[in-house]
Enzyme design. Structure first.
Site, short mmCIF file in Angstrom:
data_model
loop_
_atom_site.label_atom_id
_atom_site.label_comp_id
_atom_site.label_asym_id
_atom_site.label_seq_id
_atom_site.Cartn_x
_atom_site.Cartn_y
_atom_site.Cartn_z
CG ASP A 38 -1.91 1.12 1.23
OD1 ASP A 38 -1.89 1.95 0.27
OD2 ASP A 38 -2.71 1.21 2.17
CB THR A 103 2.37 11.16 -17.24
OG1 THR A 103 1.38 11.70 -18.11
CG2 THR A 103 2.65 12.20 -16.16
CE1 TYR A 127 -1.50 11.05 -13.28
CE2 TYR A 127 -1.30 12.26 -15.34
CZ TYR A 127 -1.10 11.11 -14.62
OH TYR A 127 -0.50 10.02 -15.20
#
Length: 302
Positions: A38, A103, A127
Site C-alpha cells: 500500500d 507521463t 495530476y
C-alpha cells in the site's frame, strides 16, 4: 540464477499487461496490489520492498484520475510523490533498480515539436504536478533508476481505457463529439510492458549506461478525434454500425484539469540506448481492438 521483478500495482492497465508479458528465461515477476503493498503507507512500503528479494522494482501504481486530482490533490501527491519516494528508498536499501512510470503531463504542451527528455517540465494540472514531483523524489533517492514517460495509454482492460470507452459510447450513441486540438501518441499498455521488461533484462545483464529518463510511446501522433476515427473505421470495416464523429475544440468540452495541447514525445533516446523501436500506433491499436472484440465484451472483464 533467478532474477525477480516486483511490480507495485496489480489492477492498472500496465500492471495487468506486465502480469501476462513474456519474460526472459530465469526471470520471475510478481504484481502486488494495495492489499499487500500500500503506497499510502510509505514506511511499510519501503520496508517491504527492501525485504522483498527483488532485483528490479517497477512502479506501475499511481493516482491517474486526472480531473478528480484537481479536488483531491493531497491524495494524488501521497500516491504519486510519496509512494514513489517509498519505493525508491526500499529499492535503494535492497540494492535493486527502480523502473518508474511517468507521463507526458509533466509538460505544458506549448512546444510545437515533440518533447525530448531534456526539455524543461512545467505541468499544468495537479495530476501532472504530482507525477513530476514523483520523478524528483525518485531521482533524489536512488541512482539506479529509469523514469519512463509514456502517454495516452490504453489496453483491453479497465474503464479508464479510451479505446474501450469509445467502443462502448459508439454502441450507445449515433454521434460523438471528440476533441481535435490535443496532440499525442496513443500507446498500447502491452507495448509499455514489453519495453519495461526489455529494460529490466538489459539492466540485469549489466548495462551501465541505461539509467536516467526515457520516453516511450507508439510511433506517430494524432488527436483524440483522429484516434476515435481510427477506432470506428476499424469497426466499420468489420461490419459494425458506428457513430458519426464530429471534431470539436477543447473549449467546447471544458474539464476540471487542463491538458497539454501537444504531448507528443520524442522516443529516440530509448532506441539509441536500448534498441527499443516503438511500432506504429495504428498497428498497436488494431491489435488491442481485435482482442477486445474476440473477448466479446466492452465492459471490464474479471
Amino acid at each position: 540464477m533467478a532474477h525477480h521483478i516486483l511490480v507495485a500495482g496489480r489492477s492498472g492497465q500496465i500492471a495487468r499487461e506486465l502480469a501476462r508479458a513474456a519474460l526472459p528465461g530465469g526471470f520471475t515477476l510478481e504484481c502486488r496490489g494495495r492489499e499487500s503493498l500500500d503506497l499510502m503507507d510509505p514506511a511499510r512500503t519501503a520496508r517491504l520492498v527492501a525485504e522483498s528479494g527483488a532485483d528490479i522494482v517497477i512502479n506501475a501504481a499511481a493516482y491517474t484520475a486526472v480531473d478528480k486530482a484537481e479536488s483531491e490533490s493531497d491524495l494524488a501527491f501521497r500516491l504519486n510523490r510519496d509512494g514513489a519516494a517509498a519505493l525508491a528508498e526500499g529499492a535503494a536499501a535492497r540494492g535493486a533498480a527502480l523502473l518508474h512510470i511517468s507521463t507526458d503531463y509533466v509538460f505544458d504542451g506549448t512546444k510545437p515539436t515533440p518533447y525530448d527528455e531534456e526539455d524543461p517540465v512545467n505541468p499544468i494540472s495537479v495530476y501532472g504536478a504530482s507525477k513530476e514531483a514523483g520523478e524528483r523524489a525518485v531521482r533524489e533517492r536512488i541512482d539506479r533508476h529509469v523514469i519512463l514517460r509514456t502517454a495516452w495509454v490504453y489496453s483491453p482492460f479497465g474503464e479508464g481505457s479510451f479505446v474501450r470507452t469509445m467502443m462502448r459510447l459508439g454502441a450507445e450513441r449515433p454521434e460523438l463529439r471528440i476533441i481535435d486540438d490535443q496532440h499525442g501518441s496513443p500507446t498500447a499498455a502491452t507495448d509499455v510492458a514489453q519495453a519495461l521488461v526489455a529494460v529490466a533484462a538489459a539492466l540485469i545483464a549489466g548495462k551501465a549506461d541505461g539509467y536516467g529518463t526515457f520516453h516511450f510511446c507508439n510511433a506517430g501522433s494524432t488527436t483524440r478525434f483522429g484516434q476515435a476515427e481510427a477506432i470506428f473505421a476499424w469497426l466499420a470495416r468489420r461490419g459494425r454500425t458506428v457513430p458519426r464523429v464530429t471534431p470539436i475544440p477543447s473549449s467546447a468540452y471544458p474539464m476540471p484539469a487542463r491538458r497539454p495541447a501537444n504531448s507528443v514525445l520524442d522516443c529516440g533516446r530509448i532506441g539509441r540506448v536500448y534498441g527499443i523501436l516503438p511500432r506504429d500506433w495504428h498497428e498497436a491499436l488494431e491489435e488491442c481492438m481485435a482482442e477486445i472484440v474476440a473477448a466479446g465484451a466492452t465492459k471490464d472483464r474479471s
